[in-house]
Write a protein that holds these residues in place. Structure first.
Motif, PDB file in Angstrom:
ATOM      1  N   PRO A 157       3.015  52.193  59.363  1.00 14.17           N
ATOM      2  CA  PRO A 157       4.152  52.367  60.099  1.00 14.17           C
ATOM      3  C   PRO A 157       5.251  51.498  60.522  1.00 14.17           C
ATOM      4  O   PRO A 157       4.956  50.375  60.885  1.00 14.17           O
ATOM      5  CB  PRO A 157       3.804  53.518  61.170  1.00 14.17           C
ATOM      6  CG  PRO A 157       2.607  52.766  61.847  1.00 14.17           C
ATOM      7  CD  PRO A 157       1.878  52.382  60.498  1.00 14.17           C
ATOM      8  N   SER A 158       6.499  51.804  60.636  1.00  9.24           N
ATOM      9  CA  SER A 158       7.615  51.045  61.146  1.00  9.24           C
ATOM     10  C   SER A 158       7.818  51.540  62.529  1.00  9.24           C
ATOM     11  O   SER A 158       8.253  52.917  62.661  1.00  9.24           O
ATOM     12  CB  SER A 158       8.775  51.209  60.227  1.00  9.24           C
ATOM     13  OG  SER A 158       8.714  50.499  58.936  1.00  9.24           O
ATOM     14  N   VAL A 159       7.857  50.982  63.327  1.00  8.71           N
ATOM     15  CA  VAL A 159       7.631  51.490  64.972  1.00  8.71           C
ATOM     16  C   VAL A 159       8.900  50.828  65.808  1.00  8.71           C
ATOM     17  O   VAL A 159       8.699  49.309  65.769  1.00  8.71           O
ATOM     18  CB  VAL A 159       6.465  51.303  65.657  1.00  8.71           C
ATOM     19  CG1 VAL A 159       6.385  51.984  66.743  1.00  8.71           C
ATOM     20  CG2 VAL A 159       5.296  51.719  64.549  1.00  8.71           C
ATOM     21  N   ASP A 160       9.590  51.376  66.531  1.00 11.85           N
ATOM     22  CA  ASP A 160      10.483  50.800  67.709  1.00 11.85           C
ATOM     23  C   ASP A 160       9.659  51.075  68.780  1.00 11.85           C
ATOM     24  O   ASP A 160       9.984  52.150  69.352  1.00 11.85           O
ATOM     25  CB  ASP A 160      11.796  51.253  67.321  1.00 11.85           C
ATOM     26  CG  ASP A 160      12.802  50.805  68.499  1.00 11.85           C
ATOM     27  OD1 ASP A 160      12.284  50.194  69.402  1.00 11.85           O
ATOM     28  OD2 ASP A 160      14.019  50.855  68.374  1.00 11.85           O
ATOM     29  N   GLY A 161       9.095  50.159  69.303  1.00 10.63           N
ATOM     30  CA  GLY A 161       7.988  50.549  70.390  1.00 10.63           C
ATOM     31  C   GLY A 161       8.776  50.814  71.752  1.00 10.63           C
ATOM     32  O   GLY A 161       8.419  52.076  72.288  1.00 10.63           O
ATOM     33  N   LYS A 162       9.773  50.332  71.901  1.00  3.48           N
ATOM     34  CA  LYS A 162      10.455  50.487  73.414  1.00  3.48           C
ATOM     35  C   LYS A 162      11.037  51.751  73.197  1.00  3.48           C
ATOM     36  O   LYS A 162      11.256  52.785  73.991  1.00  3.48           O
ATOM     37  CB  LYS A 162      11.350  49.612  73.597  1.00  3.48           C
ATOM     38  CG  LYS A 162      12.310  49.815  74.811  1.00  3.48           C
ATOM     39  CD  LYS A 162      13.332  48.569  75.392  1.00  3.48           C
ATOM     40  CE  LYS A 162      14.077  48.806  76.523  1.00  3.48           C
ATOM     41  NZ  LYS A 162      14.700  47.695  76.674  1.00  3.48           N
ATOM     42  N   ARG A 163      11.808  52.212  72.097  1.00  4.12           N
ATOM     43  CA  ARG A 163      12.625  53.516  71.617  1.00  4.12           C
ATOM     44  C   ARG A 163      11.481  54.545  71.873  1.00  4.12           C
ATOM     45  O   ARG A 163      11.559  55.542  72.131  1.00  4.12           O
ATOM     46  CB  ARG A 163      13.042  53.358  70.406  1.00  4.12           C
ATOM     47  CG  ARG A 163      14.032  54.726  69.929  1.00  4.12           C
ATOM     48  CD  ARG A 163      15.173  54.982  70.945  1.00  4.12           C
ATOM     49  NE  ARG A 163      15.882  56.292  70.465  1.00  4.12           N
ATOM     50  CZ  ARG A 163      16.474  57.090  71.748  1.00  4.12           C
ATOM     51  NH1 ARG A 163      16.521  56.653  72.765  1.00  4.12           N
ATOM     52  NH2 ARG A 163      17.103  58.037  71.252  1.00  4.12           N
ATOM     53  N   SER A 164      10.363  54.370  71.156  1.00  4.50           N
ATOM     54  CA  SER A 164       9.271  55.432  70.836  1.00  4.50           C
ATOM     55  C   SER A 164       8.891  56.014  72.385  1.00  4.50           C
ATOM     56  O   SER A 164       8.525  57.426  72.535  1.00  4.50           O
ATOM     57  CB  SER A 164       8.125  54.932  70.215  1.00  4.50           C
ATOM     58  OG  SER A 164       7.217  55.800  69.971  1.00  4.50           O
ATOM     59  N   ILE A 165       8.574  55.019  73.204  1.00  5.41           N
ATOM     60  CA  ILE A 165       8.342  55.425  74.654  1.00  5.41           C
ATOM     61  C   ILE A 165       9.663  56.487  75.339  1.00  5.41           C
ATOM     62  O   ILE A 165       9.293  57.382  75.750  1.00  5.41           O
ATOM     63  CB  ILE A 165       8.070  54.344  75.590  1.00  5.41           C
ATOM     64  CG1 ILE A 165       6.891  53.590  74.973  1.00  5.41           C
ATOM     65  CG2 ILE A 165       7.946  54.542  77.086  1.00  5.41           C
ATOM     66  CD1 ILE A 165       6.457  52.207  75.827  1.00  5.41           C
ATOM     67  N   GLN A 166      10.596  55.986  75.117  1.00  8.08           N
ATOM     68  CA  GLN A 166      11.784  56.597  75.645  1.00  8.08           C
ATOM     69  C   GLN A 166      11.993  58.135  75.243  1.00  8.08           C
ATOM     70  O   GLN A 166      12.022  59.031  75.651  1.00  8.08           O
ATOM     71  CB  GLN A 166      13.186  55.796  75.419  1.00  8.08           C
ATOM     72  CG  GLN A 166      13.257  54.475  75.965  1.00  8.08           C
ATOM     73  CD  GLN A 166      14.530  53.843  75.590  1.00  8.08           C
ATOM     74  OE1 GLN A 166      14.976  54.045  74.460  1.00  8.08           O
ATOM     75  NE2 GLN A 166      14.952  52.756  76.441  1.00  8.08           N
ATOM     76  N   VAL A 167      11.594  58.132  73.724  1.00  6.39           N
ATOM     77  CA  VAL A 167      11.900  59.302  73.019  1.00  6.39           C
ATOM     78  C   VAL A 167      10.835  60.293  73.323  1.00  6.39           C
ATOM     79  O   VAL A 167      10.857  61.364  73.588  1.00  6.39           O
ATOM     80  CB  VAL A 167      11.802  59.183  71.667  1.00  6.39           C
ATOM     81  CG1 VAL A 167      11.830  60.564  70.759  1.00  6.39           C
ATOM     82  CG2 VAL A 167      13.139  58.282  71.132  1.00  6.39           C
ATOM     83  N   TYR A 168       9.548  59.441  73.353  1.00  8.10           N
ATOM     84  CA  TYR A 168       8.252  60.359  73.912  1.00  8.10           C
ATOM     85  C   TYR A 168       8.606  61.263  75.268  1.00  8.10           C
ATOM     86  O   TYR A 168       8.405  62.399  75.434  1.00  8.10           O
ATOM     87  CB  TYR A 168       6.988  59.547  73.982  1.00  8.10           C
ATOM     88  CG  TYR A 168       5.844  59.955  74.611  1.00  8.10           C
ATOM     89  CD1 TYR A 168       5.066  60.549  73.837  1.00  8.10           C
ATOM     90  CD2 TYR A 168       5.707  59.703  76.022  1.00  8.10           C
ATOM     91  CE1 TYR A 168       3.684  60.947  74.362  1.00  8.10           C
ATOM     92  CE2 TYR A 168       4.361  60.270  76.412  1.00  8.10           C
ATOM     93  CZ  TYR A 168       3.518  60.984  75.604  1.00  8.10           C
ATOM     94  OH  TYR A 168       2.077  61.342  76.204  1.00  8.10           O
TER      95      TYR A 168
END
Length: 445
Positions: free
Chosen positions: A204-215
């Motif tokens: 996967p390609s992951v934007d870790g910081k953004r992923s937490i915010q979206v979650y």
């Protein structure tokens, strides 16, 4: 109205494990506490060279069917949820059905089969599909088999590498279930997001910081939507809160946000106010920025209160125990969290029949779903039958060099010759490729 829900459950973990604090951290030159305490994972489960999403799913399904004395004619639907599929046309469910037909009399020729995709959420979506199929009366008295199976591998050096995992969860969905009955009410939070994706690529390609915010944002929306149809929630309404668990550290963030929401305008908020004040209200602030800063300050204080910590220890911590020993299972993650909580109840002699769970599922891209589940009278027997400890304790401990080899073996872009680390016995295994580049399997006695 007859209850519909999860009647039986089984898991299959990858047969290898990587000790993150003791093996991975030293090789990376990092603090072991970053893994055991920070992200909350002690071990990552990984598949041996003869394991993949089909073998793990089929082995979990066979164990479930054998334990319940089921045959193919008892199953009218097989749905597989995965974000690790290797074919853009033929669903994984057909491979799993083929494996099972090789060991049972009869076949699944009259069972509906499919494959669901919405990142980690699709395991719950497949359960929903089975629920609706039964509710609609299309099942003809048969049950549905839902299998969430994934190899959650990341490219070497990717920040997500430490959250890797591999395993499958098989669930039998039926009327008058033994484990949990699903609520009719559901809540959704959904938006077009680019936080985690696999555009024609294995890793996967992951934007870790953004992923937490979206979650967190989608979970909040789903909870608000759930309450719009089910009424306000309260911490005392539910004994456990299983969340999607990519790693336990993210659940800590979601739990704090959720607790603040479900205690708002309750006697709990008033009791907490004696120590940390009432929750900030947006109307009391001149700007959105000032309000959000006040909320962050309130939550920093909230997580230090004894009342919150006791709730977390009771309602959240039991849900992440298995995850901390296996890593992320993508589509199976929230279903592992449920099983973890129910196992903890057995260990602590908690009477659960009639109690409720509030289940929060999530998939990147992005969507969250919230629904309630009522624990049924037969839950203890069914959950106690799952051999979780035997599987976890029986895994092979990888050295870092062996981990590199097995990672290469499962990298679709590499051709490597790696011997198996374990000996298969009484299970389905991957044996190689067929004439049309299909994956082939057989049962090993």
């Amino acid at each position: 109205m007859t209850a519909v829900g999860i009647d039986a459950i089984e898991i299959r973990t990858g047969k290898l494990r990587l000790d993150l604090p003791e093996t991975f951290a030293p090789a990376k030159g990092e603090d072991p506490g970053k893994y055991a305490k920070g992200i909350g994972i002690q071990y990552s489960s990984l598949p041996d060279v003869y394991e993949d999403i089909v073998t793990m799913g089929a082995n979990a399904a066979r164990e479930l069917m054998d334990r319940r004395g089921l045959v193919p004619d008892d199953i009218g639907r097989i749905d597989v949820a995965t974000e690790s599929a290797f074919d853009n046309s033929k669903p994984v469910s057909t491979y799993i059905a083929g494996c099972l037909e090789s060991v049972y009399d009869g076949d699944f020729h009259h069972a509906n089969k499919g494959e669901r995709k919405f990142a980690c959420l699709s395991g719950t979506q497949s359960v929903d599909d089975a629920y609706n199929w039964i509710r609609a009366g299309r099942n003809r008295g048969r049950a549905a088999l839902v299998i969430a199976t994934d190899t959650a591998l990341y490219a070497r050096g990717d920040p997500g590498e430490a959250t890797q995992g591999a395993g499958a969860v098989a669930m039998l969905i039926d009327e008058d279930p033994n484990i949990v009955a699903l609520s009719t009410e559901q809540g959704y939070g959904s938006a077009d997001e680019t936080d985690f994706l696999k555009p024609n690529q294995q890793f996967p390609s992951v934007d870790g910081k953004r992923s937490i915010q979206v979650y967190l944002a989608r979970m909040r929306e789903a909870l608000e939507d759930y309450e719009s149809v089910a009424g306000d929630t309260h911490p005392d309404d539910f004994v456990y809160f299983p969340f999607h668990t990519p790693y336990p550290g993210m659940v800590r963030k979601a739990a704090l946000l959720g607790y603040r929401h479900i205690t708002r305008n309750t006697e709990v908020e008033e009791a907490l106010a004696e120590d940390i004040g009432m929750q900030p209200r947006e109307g009391d602030y001149g700007s959105r920025e000032d309000y959000e800063e006040a909320i962050r300050g309130y939550m920093d204080e909230l997580k230090e209160t004894r009342r919150y910590q006791e709730w977390y220890e009771r309602a959240i911590d039991p849900t992440v125990d298995i995850s901390g020993q296996v890593g992320n299972w993508y589509t199976g993650s929230v279903h592992v969290a449920r099983l973890s909580a129910l196992r903890a109840a057995i260990e602590n002699d908690v009477a659960l029949a009639g109690e409720k769970l509030l289940v929060g599922s999530y998939g990147s891209g992005a969507q969250a779903e919230i629904h309630a589940e009522t624990v049924q009278d037969g839950w203890h027997k069914e959950v106690d039958a799952v051999d979780v400890d035997q599987q976890l304790d029986g895994r092979y401990d990888l050295s870092f060099e062996e981990y590199e080899l097995v990672h290469d073996a499962h990298n679709h872009e590499k051709e490597v010759d790696v011997d198996a680390f374990t000996q298969p016995s009484g299970e389905f295994v991957f044996t190689g490729w067929g004439r049309m580049n299909e994956r082939r399997y057989e049962y090993v006695e």
